[in-house]
Scaffold this motif. Structure first.
Motif, PDB file in Angstrom:
ATOM      1  N   VAL A  66       0.864  -1.177   0.000  1.00  0.00           N
ATOM      2  CA  VAL A  66       0.000   0.000   0.000  1.00  0.00           C
ATOM      3  C   VAL A  66       0.904   1.232   0.000  1.00  0.00           C
ATOM      4  CG1 VAL A  66      -1.838   1.238   1.226  1.00  0.00           C
ATOM      5  CG2 VAL A  66      -1.719  -1.262   1.371  1.00  0.00           C
ATOM      6  N   CYS A  67       0.592   2.191  -0.871  1.00  0.00           N
ATOM      7  CA  CYS A  67       1.413   3.399  -0.890  1.00  0.00           C
ATOM      8  C   CYS A  67       0.599   4.630  -1.252  1.00  0.00           C
ATOM      9  CB  CYS A  67       2.581   3.246  -1.862  1.00  0.00           C
ATOM     10  SG  CYS A  67       2.091   3.098  -3.592  1.00  0.00           S
ATOM     11  N   GLU A  68       1.089   5.768  -0.798  1.00  0.00           N
ATOM     12  CA  GLU A  68       0.611   7.089  -1.201  1.00  0.00           C
ATOM     13  C   GLU A  68       1.865   7.906  -1.457  1.00  0.00           C
ATOM     14  OE1 GLU A  68      -1.432  10.923   0.832  1.00  0.00           O
ATOM     15  OE2 GLU A  68      -2.513   9.030   1.082  1.00  0.00           O
ATOM     16  N   ILE A  69       2.136   8.203  -2.729  1.00  0.00           N
ATOM     17  CA  ILE A  69       3.393   8.823  -3.124  1.00  0.00           C
ATOM     18  C   ILE A  69       3.151  10.214  -3.694  1.00  0.00           C
ATOM     19  CG2 ILE A  69       5.464   8.571  -4.556  1.00  0.00           C
ATOM     20  CD1 ILE A  69       5.107   6.402  -2.331  1.00  0.00           C
ATOM     21  N   HIS A  70       3.777  11.196  -3.061  1.00  0.00           N
ATOM     22  CA  HIS A  70       3.692  12.576  -3.521  1.00  0.00           C
ATOM     23  C   HIS A  70       4.900  12.941  -4.378  1.00  0.00           C
ATOM     24  CE1 HIS A  70       0.230  13.649  -0.943  1.00  0.00           C
ATOM     25  NE2 HIS A  70       0.722  12.692  -0.176  1.00  0.00           N
ATOM     26  N   THR A  71       6.055  12.389  -4.052  1.00  0.00           N
ATOM     27  CA  THR A  71       7.293  12.679  -4.764  1.00  0.00           C
ATOM     28  C   THR A  71       8.108  11.410  -4.914  1.00  0.00           C
ATOM     29  OG1 THR A  71       7.345  14.883  -3.782  1.00  0.00           O
ATOM     30  CG2 THR A  71       9.366  14.115  -4.779  1.00  0.00           C
ATOM     31  N   ASN A  72       8.450  11.058  -6.136  1.00  0.00           N
ATOM     32  CA  ASN A  72       9.290   9.894  -6.420  1.00  0.00           C
ATOM     33  C   ASN A  72      10.746  10.275  -6.132  1.00  0.00           C
ATOM     34  OD1 ASN A  72      10.587   7.665  -7.478  1.00  0.00           O
ATOM     35  ND2 ASN A  72       9.994   8.052  -9.589  1.00  0.00           N
ATOM     36  N   PRO A  73      11.425   9.583  -5.206  1.00  0.00           N
ATOM     37  CA  PRO A  73      12.776   9.992  -4.832  1.00  0.00           C
ATOM     38  C   PRO A  73      13.874   9.526  -5.783  1.00  0.00           C
ATOM     39  CG  PRO A  73      12.174   8.071  -3.579  1.00  0.00           C
ATOM     40  CD  PRO A  73      10.976   8.447  -4.414  1.00  0.00           C
ATOM     41  N   ALA A  74      13.549   8.666  -6.743  1.00  0.00           N
ATOM     42  CA  ALA A  74      14.575   8.085  -7.604  1.00  0.00           C
ATOM     43  C   ALA A  74      15.197   9.143  -8.520  1.00  0.00           C
ATOM     44  CB  ALA A  74      13.987   6.954  -8.430  1.00  0.00           C
ATOM     45  N   THR A  75      16.519   9.148  -8.588  1.00  0.00           N
ATOM     46  CA  THR A  75      17.221  10.116  -9.437  1.00  0.00           C
ATOM     47  C   THR A  75      16.909   9.910 -10.909  1.00  0.00           C
ATOM     48  OG1 THR A  75      19.161   8.679  -9.488  1.00  0.00           O
ATOM     49  CG2 THR A  75      19.128  10.412  -7.814  1.00  0.00           C
ATOM     50  N   PHE A  76      16.527   8.680 -11.290  1.00  0.00           N
ATOM     51  CA  PHE A  76      16.191   8.377 -12.686  1.00  0.00           C
ATOM     52  C   PHE A  76      14.722   8.598 -12.981  1.00  0.00           C
ATOM     53  CE2 PHE A  76      16.647   4.561 -10.104  1.00  0.00           C
ATOM     54  CZ  PHE A  76      15.372   4.048 -10.122  1.00  0.00           C
ATOM     55  N   GLY A  77      13.982   9.143 -12.013  1.00  0.00           N
ATOM     56  CA  GLY A  77      12.565   9.458 -12.196  1.00  0.00           C
ATOM     57  C   GLY A  77      11.727   8.237 -12.494  1.00  0.00           C
ATOM     58  N   CYS A  78      10.938   8.319 -13.545  1.00  0.00           N
ATOM     59  CA  CYS A  78      10.053   7.211 -13.917  1.00  0.00           C
ATOM     60  C   CYS A  78      10.600   6.501 -15.163  1.00  0.00           C
ATOM     61  CB  CYS A  78       8.661   7.763 -14.183  1.00  0.00           C
ATOM     62  SG  CYS A  78       7.342   6.553 -13.940  1.00  0.00           S
ATOM     63  N   ASP A  79      11.873   6.724 -15.443  1.00  0.00           N
ATOM     64  CA  ASP A  79      12.507   6.180 -16.634  1.00  0.00           C
ATOM     65  C   ASP A  79      13.120   4.811 -16.349  1.00  0.00           C
ATOM     66  OD1 ASP A  79      13.372   6.026 -19.239  1.00  0.00           O
ATOM     67  OD2 ASP A  79      15.187   7.217 -18.886  1.00  0.00           O
ATOM     68  N   PHE A  80      12.258   3.830 -16.118  1.00  0.00           N
ATOM     69  CA  PHE A  80      12.702   2.437 -15.989  1.00  0.00           C
ATOM     70  C   PHE A  80      11.636   1.540 -16.587  1.00  0.00           C
ATOM     71  CE2 PHE A  80      10.511   3.526 -12.065  1.00  0.00           C
ATOM     72  CZ  PHE A  80       9.722   2.432 -11.774  1.00  0.00           C
ATOM     73  N   SER A  81      12.073   0.434 -17.148  1.00  0.00           N
ATOM     74  CA  SER A  81      11.124  -0.456 -17.807  1.00  0.00           C
ATOM     75  C   SER A  81      11.134  -1.813 -17.132  1.00  0.00           C
ATOM     76  CB  SER A  81      11.439  -0.587 -19.289  1.00  0.00           C
ATOM     77  OG  SER A  81      12.688  -1.206 -19.469  1.00  0.00           O
ATOM     78  N   PHE A  82      10.258  -2.675 -17.616  1.00  0.00           N
ATOM     79  CA  PHE A  82      10.092  -3.995 -17.032  1.00  0.00           C
ATOM     80  C   PHE A  82      11.272  -4.873 -17.418  1.00  0.00           C
ATOM     81  CE2 PHE A  82       7.932  -8.154 -16.485  1.00  0.00           C
ATOM     82  CZ  PHE A  82       7.524  -7.985 -15.187  1.00  0.00           C
TER      83      PHE A  82
END
Length: 191
Positions: free
Chosen positions: A175-191
């Motif tokens: 379960v999560c509620e995310i306001h800010t993604n902390p990853a330096t690579f943002g959402c740039d990752f794939s499966f």
């Protein structure tokens, strides 16, 4: 003299209004992120698999140029590469809340929910689309927000991509509620 004092007063008001203090109680930031993870990973033959403490959770394109669907993406990993990790991808517009999705997920097309495990100490990679995977993913709630929110229950066994390697059983909730993604690579990752 009055003109000088009036000018200073006007400038003071202008700078005060222009420099708004950040009120952390109302500003969405990483301090407001909440994660509840009760997922238990058990290797075939016994023993639990621990995962790293680093994570990235976001909504975005699954993989640009390949799968353009809006996807809630979760990556749990160890930045040092010593602990195991997992990826969970959910096609936001294709899932129904309260519905259980069975495994193995469809390997011929894009499944609404897919999971990948990298069991680093055992050099084992497991995938929900792999034949021999069984169980269910149940999406209790999901939203790309903002904030990004997910409540998913997992009761599944993922089969290894390597013939003869052990499976891993996953039980619990994420379960999560995310306001800010902390990853330096943002959402740039794939499966």
């Amino acid at each position: 003299m009055r003109i000088l004092i009036s000018g200073i007063l006007i400038l003071s008001i202008f700078f005060t209004l222009g420099c708004d203090d950040d009120d952390s109680s109302t500003s969405p930031d990483s301090d407001n992120n909440q994660i509840y993870d009760s997922l238990l990973f058990t290797r075939q033959g016994g023993g639990t698999m621990s995962t790293g403490a680093d994570w990235a959770i976001c909504c975005g394109v699954w993989e640009s140029g390949y799968i353009e669907d809006n996807t809630l993406k979760i990556l749990v990993y160890d930045a040092l590469g010593q602990e195991s990790g997992f990826k969970l991808f959910i096609l936001v517009d294709s899932v129904e809340t309260g519905f259980s999705y069975g495994l193995p997920t469809d390997s011929a097309g894009v499944a609404p929910i897919s999971m990948f495990i990298n069991d680093i100490p055992n050099t084992n990679k497991l995938n929900s689309a792999q034949g021999g995977s069984i169980g269910t993913f149940t999406v209790n709630s999901i939203s790309c927000g903002p904030p990004v929110m997910l409540d998913i229950s997992i009761d599944a066994t993922l089969a290894s991509e390597t013939f003869g390697s052990p499976s891993v059983t996953i039980n619990g909730r994420f379960v999560c509620e995310i306001h800010t993604n902390p990853a330096t690579f943002g959402c740039d990752f794939s499966f």
